[in-house]
Design a protein around this motif. Structure first.
Motif, PDB file in Angstrom:
ATOM      1  N   SER A 195       8.521  -3.982   6.047  1.00  0.00           N
ATOM      2  CA  SER A 195       7.979  -4.710   4.899  1.00  0.00           C
ATOM      3  C   SER A 195       6.508  -4.446   4.609  1.00  0.00           C
ATOM      4  O   SER A 195       5.957  -5.038   3.687  1.00  0.00           O
ATOM      5  N   PHE A 196       5.858  -3.524   5.363  1.00  0.00           N
ATOM      6  CA  PHE A 196       4.444  -3.258   5.131  1.00  0.00           C
ATOM      7  C   PHE A 196       4.153  -1.759   5.117  1.00  0.00           C
ATOM      8  O   PHE A 196       4.611  -1.023   5.996  1.00  0.00           O
ATOM      9  N   TYR A 197       3.373  -1.363   4.141  1.00  0.00           N
ATOM     10  CA  TYR A 197       2.896   0.010   4.012  1.00  0.00           C
ATOM     11  C   TYR A 197       1.399  -0.088   3.748  1.00  0.00           C
ATOM     12  O   TYR A 197       0.986  -0.571   2.701  1.00  0.00           O
ATOM     13  N   ILE A 198       0.567   0.349   4.678  1.00  0.00           N
ATOM     14  CA  ILE A 198      -0.865   0.078   4.593  1.00  0.00           C
ATOM     15  C   ILE A 198      -1.693   1.355   4.456  1.00  0.00           C
ATOM     16  O   ILE A 198      -1.281   2.436   4.890  1.00  0.00           O
ATOM     17  N   SER A 199      -2.873   1.220   3.851  1.00  0.00           N
ATOM     18  CA  SER A 199      -3.825   2.330   3.819  1.00  0.00           C
ATOM     19  C   SER A 199      -4.733   2.230   5.032  1.00  0.00           C
ATOM     20  O   SER A 199      -4.945   1.142   5.583  1.00  0.00           O
ATOM     21  N   VAL A 200      -5.279   3.354   5.451  1.00  0.00           N
ATOM     22  CA  VAL A 200      -6.122   3.375   6.644  1.00  0.00           C
ATOM     23  C   VAL A 200      -7.372   2.524   6.454  1.00  0.00           C
ATOM     24  O   VAL A 200      -7.859   1.906   7.412  1.00  0.00           O
ATOM     25  N   THR A 201      -7.878   2.438   5.224  1.00  0.00           N
ATOM     26  CA  THR A 201      -9.105   1.682   4.985  1.00  0.00           C
ATOM     27  C   THR A 201      -8.861   0.181   4.799  1.00  0.00           C
ATOM     28  O   THR A 201      -9.804  -0.581   4.612  1.00  0.00           O
ATOM     29  N   SER A 202      -7.610  -0.235   4.845  1.00  0.00           N
ATOM     30  CA  SER A 202      -7.311  -1.668   4.725  1.00  0.00           C
ATOM     31  C   SER A 202      -7.311  -2.373   6.078  1.00  0.00           C
ATOM     32  O   SER A 202      -7.238  -3.596   6.144  1.00  0.00           O
ATOM     33  N   VAL A 203      -7.390  -1.629   7.166  1.00  0.00           N
ATOM     34  CA  VAL A 203      -7.305  -2.209   8.499  1.00  0.00           C
ATOM     35  C   VAL A 203      -8.689  -2.709   8.924  1.00  0.00           C
ATOM     36  O   VAL A 203      -9.615  -1.925   9.151  1.00  0.00           O
TER      37      VAL A 203
ATOM     38  N   VAL B 268       4.212   1.919  17.151  1.00  0.00           N
ATOM     39  CA  VAL B 268       2.869   1.727  17.710  1.00  0.00           C
ATOM     40  C   VAL B 268       2.207   3.055  18.079  1.00  0.00           C
ATOM     41  O   VAL B 268       1.038   3.296  17.753  1.00  0.00           O
ATOM     42  N   ALA B 269       2.915   3.922  18.784  1.00  0.00           N
ATOM     43  CA  ALA B 269       2.330   5.199  19.217  1.00  0.00           C
ATOM     44  C   ALA B 269       1.902   6.042  18.015  1.00  0.00           C
ATOM     45  O   ALA B 269       0.793   6.590  17.987  1.00  0.00           O
ATOM     46  N   ASP B 270       2.778   6.146  17.004  1.00  0.00           N
ATOM     47  CA  ASP B 270       2.453   6.930  15.812  1.00  0.00           C
ATOM     48  C   ASP B 270       1.306   6.291  15.035  1.00  0.00           C
ATOM     49  O   ASP B 270       0.469   6.999  14.456  1.00  0.00           O
ATOM     50  N   PHE B 271       1.284   4.955  15.018  1.00  0.00           N
ATOM     51  CA  PHE B 271       0.206   4.258  14.315  1.00  0.00           C
ATOM     52  C   PHE B 271      -1.152   4.562  14.958  1.00  0.00           C
ATOM     53  O   PHE B 271      -2.133   4.846  14.265  1.00  0.00           O
ATOM     54  N   LYS B 272      -1.214   4.509  16.286  1.00  0.00           N
ATOM     55  CA  LYS B 272      -2.472   4.796  16.979  1.00  0.00           C
ATOM     56  C   LYS B 272      -2.920   6.232  16.726  1.00  0.00           C
ATOM     57  O   LYS B 272      -4.115   6.497  16.525  1.00  0.00           O
ATOM     58  N   LYS B 273      -1.971   7.157  16.723  1.00  0.00           N
ATOM     59  CA  LYS B 273      -2.309   8.544  16.429  1.00  0.00           C
ATOM     60  C   LYS B 273      -2.811   8.688  15.002  1.00  0.00           C
ATOM     61  O   LYS B 273      -3.785   9.396  14.738  1.00  0.00           O
ATOM     62  N   TRP B 274      -2.156   7.994  14.070  1.00  0.00           N
ATOM     63  CA  TRP B 274      -2.558   8.028  12.640  1.00  0.00           C
ATOM     64  C   TRP B 274      -3.958   7.443  12.453  1.00  0.00           C
ATOM     65  O   TRP B 274      -4.788   8.017  11.748  1.00  0.00           O
ATOM     66  N   MET B 275      -4.244   6.335  13.121  1.00  0.00           N
ATOM     67  CA  MET B 275      -5.556   5.718  12.999  1.00  0.00           C
ATOM     68  C   MET B 275      -6.657   6.606  13.588  1.00  0.00           C
ATOM     69  O   MET B 275      -7.812   6.538  13.169  1.00  0.00           O
ATOM     70  N   GLY B 276      -6.293   7.447  14.536  1.00  0.00           N
ATOM     71  CA  GLY B 276      -7.298   8.293  15.191  1.00  0.00           C
ATOM     72  C   GLY B 276      -7.564   9.605  14.502  1.00  0.00           C
ATOM     73  O   GLY B 276      -8.416  10.381  14.944  1.00  0.00           O
ATOM     74  N   LYS B 277      -6.858   9.881  13.392  1.00  0.00           N
ATOM     75  CA  LYS B 277      -7.065  11.165  12.691  1.00  0.00           C
ATOM     76  C   LYS B 277      -8.451  11.222  12.048  1.00  0.00           C
ATOM     77  O   LYS B 277      -8.927  10.222  11.544  1.00  0.00           O
TER      78      LYS B 277
END
Length: 232
Positions: free
Chosen positions: A185-193, A223-232
């Motif tokens: 139910s959520f699709y977020i942009s990196v700058t919204s965190v 979670v694992a993919d999210f952490k990798k995505w946030m670290g790009k």
């Protein structure tokens, strides 16, 4: 004459100010609506090959100038078959009018296929606002979320709009370097965190900006993919 446009308005303007092309490769979903609206605004005399991710528009496509209808991801052999169909129609017309066709179909198929392989992501969304249709740039959208049967997005200036697409459809439209689907139910942009918190069940809870009255939880399998995505 060749040209590239990404909206109804730009396409109509181009067709009004240039000689009619022999063939138009037309995506059904444009940045400001469906391309069928083009045929309501201007007389299109060119042959059209439609491309889309969904097969529900096939009948509507063939009611206009369509000679073929290709589903994404477009396969090279399907594109070649569509161009060959166009070539045969052009040859038939040329023979009837004593004209000489001058289209190299192999080169045309190769060039168009290369363009289709270059993934294009959504740049803006048309939405209703006070009985008017307005266009919101994707870069202004903080996140998308589901609430009941409806999907919404919020802009960074905290404006909320209904979006007429499913979350699965949005996943095909948005640049994965900028947007990440943290749950169903959520699709977020990196700058919204704004903040990331540990959450039970090996999940993560996000504090988003602008604030949202729903829990933004990163599901355990993401979670694992999210952490990798946030670290790009």
């Amino acid at each position: 004459m060749a040209g590239v446009t990404d909206s109804i308005v730009a396409t109509v303007e181009w067709l009004e100010n240039n000689p009619a092309p022999d063939l138009i490769l037309m995506d059904i979903e444009l940045s400001d609506g469906q391309s069928f609206e083009i045929f309501n605004r201007i007389k299109v005399t060119s042959a059209v090959v439609f491309t889309t991710s969904y097969d529900e528009y096939a009948l509507k496509a063939f009611k206009v100038n369509s000679i073929d209808y290709l589903l994404k991801p477009v396969q090279k052999e399907d594109l070649e078959a569509a161009l060959q169909k166009y070539h045969q129609l052009k040859d038939h017309y040329a023979a009837a009018t004593n004209a000489t066709p001058a289209v190299n179909m192999d080169n045309l198929a190769r060039e168009l296929f290369m363009k289709l392989q270059q993934k294009e992501f959504r740049k803006r969304f048309p939405v209703k606002n006070a009985q008017k249709l307005v266009s919101i740039e994707v870069e202004d959208i903080a996140y998308f979320f589901s609430d009941g049967r409806l999907n919404f997005f919020k802009t960074f200036d905290n404006k909320k709009f209904v979006v007429d697409y499913t979350m699965d459809e949005l996943e095909e439209m948005l640049n994965p370097e900028r947007y990440f689907r943290i749950s169903r139910s959520f699709y977020i942009s990196v700058t919204s965190v704004a903040q990331i918190h540990e959450y039970f069940g090996n999940r993560l809870m996000l504090q988003l900006k602008p604030e949202v009255d729903k829990e933004a939880i990163v599901s355990r399998e993401k979670v694992a993919d999210f952490k990798k995505w946030m670290g790009k």
